[in-house]
Design a protein around this motif. Sequence first.
Motif, mmCIF file in Angstrom:
data_model
loop_
_atom_site.group_PDB
_atom_site.id
_atom_site.type_symbol
_atom_site.label_atom_id
_atom_site.label_comp_id
_atom_site.label_asym_id
_atom_site.label_seq_id
_atom_site.Cartn_x
_atom_site.Cartn_y
_atom_site.Cartn_z
ATOM 1 N N PRO A 13 0.830 -1.207 0.000
ATOM 2 C CA PRO A 13 0.000 0.000 0.000
ATOM 3 C C PRO A 13 0.864 1.256 0.000
ATOM 4 N N ALA A 14 0.471 2.227 -0.829
ATOM 5 C CA ALA A 14 1.252 3.463 -0.955
ATOM 6 C C ALA A 14 1.408 4.155 0.394
ATOM 7 N N ARG A 15 0.363 4.108 1.229
ATOM 8 C CA ARG A 15 0.415 4.746 2.544
ATOM 9 C C ARG A 15 1.505 4.112 3.405
ATOM 10 N N LEU A 16 1.666 2.806 3.327
ATOM 11 C CA LEU A 16 2.673 2.113 4.109
ATOM 12 C C LEU A 16 4.071 2.437 3.596
ATOM 13 N N VAL A 17 4.225 2.435 2.280
ATOM 14 C CA VAL A 17 5.533 2.776 1.694
ATOM 15 C C VAL A 17 5.929 4.202 2.080
ATOM 16 N N GLY A 18 4.965 5.133 1.982
ATOM 17 C CA GLY A 18 5.255 6.524 2.356
ATOM 18 C C GLY A 18 5.635 6.659 3.815
ATOM 19 N N ALA A 19 4.922 5.911 4.680
ATOM 20 C CA ALA A 19 5.230 5.968 6.106
ATOM 21 C C ALA A 19 6.627 5.426 6.389
ATOM 22 N N ALA A 20 6.990 4.315 5.734
ATOM 23 C CA ALA A 20 8.314 3.735 5.953
ATOM 24 C C ALA A 20 9.415 4.682 5.493
ATOM 25 N N LEU A 21 9.179 5.341 4.342
ATOM 26 C CA LEU A 21 10.170 6.284 3.830
ATOM 27 C C LEU A 21 10.298 7.497 4.746
ATOM 28 N N ALA A 22 9.145 8.069 5.157
ATOM 29 C CA ALA A 22 9.186 9.241 6.037
ATOM 30 C C ALA A 22 9.854 8.898 7.361
ATOM 31 N N PHE A 23 9.488 7.774 7.928
ATOM 32 C CA PHE A 23 10.084 7.309 9.181
ATOM 33 C C PHE A 23 11.601 7.210 9.055
ATOM 34 N N SER A 24 12.067 6.560 7.978
ATOM 35 C CA SER A 24 13.504 6.312 7.803
ATOM 36 C C SER A 24 14.264 7.598 7.518
ATOM 37 N N LEU A 25 13.719 8.454 6.650
ATOM 38 C CA LEU A 25 14.435 9.667 6.251
ATOM 39 C C LEU A 25 14.524 10.672 7.398
ATOM 40 N N ALA A 123 11.182 40.254 12.796
ATOM 41 C CA ALA A 123 11.827 39.254 11.949
ATOM 42 C C ALA A 123 12.347 38.090 12.789
ATOM 43 N N ALA A 124 12.885 38.391 13.962
ATOM 44 C CA ALA A 124 13.392 37.335 14.835
ATOM 45 C C ALA A 124 12.256 36.440 15.317
ATOM 46 N N ALA A 125 11.144 37.054 15.711
ATOM 47 C CA ALA A 125 10.000 36.272 16.183
ATOM 48 C C ALA A 125 9.448 35.381 15.077
ATOM 49 N N LEU A 126 9.353 35.907 13.857
ATOM 50 C CA LEU A 126 8.854 35.110 12.734
ATOM 51 C C LEU A 126 9.799 33.954 12.423
ATOM 52 N N ALA A 127 11.098 34.233 12.455
ATOM 53 C CA ALA A 127 12.073 33.180 12.168
ATOM 54 C C ALA A 127 12.001 32.071 13.214
ATOM 55 N N ILE A 128 11.890 32.457 14.476
ATOM 56 C CA ILE A 128 11.818 31.452 15.543
ATOM 57 C C ILE A 128 10.516 30.673 15.454
ATOM 58 N N ALA A 129 9.418 31.376 15.157
ATOM 59 C CA ALA A 129 8.127 30.693 15.017
ATOM 60 C C ALA A 129 8.169 29.672 13.887
ATOM 61 N N CYS A 130 8.770 30.052 12.765
ATOM 62 C CA CYS A 130 8.891 29.113 11.636
ATOM 63 C C CYS A 130 9.744 27.911 12.026
ATOM 64 N N ALA A 131 10.817 28.161 12.752
ATOM 65 C CA ALA A 131 11.693 27.062 13.162
ATOM 66 C C ALA A 131 10.968 26.108 14.106
ATOM 67 N N VAL A 132 10.204 26.662 15.039
ATOM 68 C CA VAL A 132 9.460 25.818 15.983
ATOM 69 C C VAL A 132 8.406 25.005 15.258
ATOM 70 N N ILE A 133 7.694 25.642 14.327
ATOM 71 C CA ILE A 133 6.659 24.932 13.563
ATOM 72 C C ILE A 133 7.285 23.807 12.740
ATOM 73 N N LEU A 134 8.427 24.096 12.097
ATOM 74 C CA LEU A 134 9.107 23.072 11.303
ATOM 75 C C LEU A 134 9.563 21.922 12.194
ATOM 76 N N PHE A 135 10.111 22.247 13.368
ATOM 77 C CA PHE A 135 10.581 21.229 14.306
ATOM 78 C C PHE A 135 9.430 20.332 14.752
ATOM 79 N N LEU A 136 8.336 20.956 15.191
ATOM 80 C CA LEU A 136 7.193 20.178 15.667
ATOM 81 C C LEU A 136 6.526 19.410 14.532
ATOM 82 N N GLY A 137 6.490 20.029 13.343
ATOM 83 C CA GLY A 137 5.905 19.338 12.190
ATOM 84 C C GLY A 137 6.693 18.101 11.813
ATOM 85 N N LEU A 138 8.014 18.202 11.902
ATOM 86 C CA LEU A 138 8.871 17.061 11.583
ATOM 87 C C LEU A 138 8.631 15.917 12.578
#
Length: 547
Positions: A13-25, A123-138
């Motif tokens: 299943p594509a969902r399983l393959v995608g999950a395995a790839l995301a998990f590994s990468l 600019a600092a607040a936006l940069a930190i917010a983006c970094a936190v969102i990216l971190f939590l999203g990952l």
Amino acid sequence: MMAEPPRCKQNLPARLVGAALAFSLIALFALNLPDHPHAFSLEAFLHLPIEIPLLGLALVLLPRRVALFVAALASLALGIVLFLRLGDIGVQAAFQRRFNPYLDIRIFADGWNVFSGAVGPLAAALAIACAVILFLGLLALFFVSARTLAGVSGKAARCTALAFAGILAAGLVLWGAGAATGSRAYADAGGSAYVVQRVQAVAKAMKDMQRFDRLLAESDPLSETDKLFQAVEGRDIVLIFIESYGRSAVEDPRYAPLIAPRLEAVEEELADSGFAAASGWSRSPTMGGLSWLAHGTFLSGLWVDNQARYDRLMMSGRKSLNRLFRENGWRTAAIMPAITMDWPEGAYYGYDAIFASDDLGYEGEPFNWVTMPDQYTLKAFDRLVRHADEDRPVMAEIALISSHAPWTPVPKLIDWAYIGDGSVFNEQATSGDPPAVVWADRERVQRQYIETIDYSLQTIGDYIARFGEDAVFIVLGDHQPAPLVTGPDASRAVPVHVISRDEGLVARFEAEGFTPGMVPAADAPEPSMDTMRARVINIFSEPPQPR
């Protein structure tokens, strides 16, 4: 009959393959992320942490409830590893050492101050917010992928397990081959080793705090002497820290063409006014920031290289150099233009008076993060402290900040008679490009850094030559600037200059390894900054010589 092995040629299943790839990468990225900004390369990521296929097998083969718990635990562990790696990168870039969560939590607030000062709060607040969102999203994507693997069953589970088993076997072969040949291992359990190392570092730091507590409890023979500072009795003692003034400013080929002539000019100006000078090196406990660690180290005579040690020092009974001068008849003062909020730590040092930013009377515009230029600070010190209506001599500690990042705009020396309330500096303070523009060009950052050091040295030299009178000056850097300016392998030493009209007093520092003049010898020793308190006390306490 033996069970027939699963046939995995059919599409999973594509969902399983995608999950395995995301998990590994994601796991591959987090576990291979270098812990130093200069270690980034494609080769750094061409490495298989054995933990990835092992974890994959566990998620697929364990009962679902247990596997879901493992998925949550693995996501938390990966988040901690990624956080530590990113912390390592930031702290290495600024201070040339690894991040230690036990010691460095306060760094985030200090980092915000510098970052927001360089690019602006928004600019600092936006940069930190983006970094936190990216971190939590990952991490969220990793957990969803791991949960998907934990929910697989039947033939899909068997095929997925077979794939992870094959990767694990290949990794073990690569690990064994590296160990057998002594060459680089393209697979190992480096992620687990990293976590173990960080736990050990925290444990080591906790033991270090216990040792430091015992050191604070020990008696201090120097502070128990009946009569100190006989050689400088009746004279003002002025200790000046220059922000980010390190050995690189004097010797780095990028900076020496500007600073070497400046030091020579200052030496000549001082000599024309009757002052002698001697210079040496001292190894700072910090780099790139945390200036108060250097102040605490110099003044306490103890090595204070982290915030936890500093906090303990502030609560201790260890007498600072300032307090010893106060107990021996001097009026002590701190001139701290960078202090804009309450400063409870000031009580430790034993000042009679603290002049923070608002107490210095500056009515001009700030130079970005820098509240006022060094020339105004020195003039205010002269007015408020040295020539106040007091009979006692002064022992003052001054923190000059014009050479503090973001190093824009660069101040310029003006006629001392026109300084007034500081509004004369408004045109300078609002000139030049903002930090965001300057910091987009590394060479320009370096150029403006050294121009601020040049300004500070010129200002100090001119002040002492004009207004130094019979005072004794100790001028030194607090620390080297960040590796962005110095490079990754720079010395942690800073210059120390002793300036006085008492040639015999200056000669005593020369006997301690200092070099005559304003330029320390390249081969002069680099004693640690915690030794300076004892050296100053001993030299200043020798019987006075005929003058």
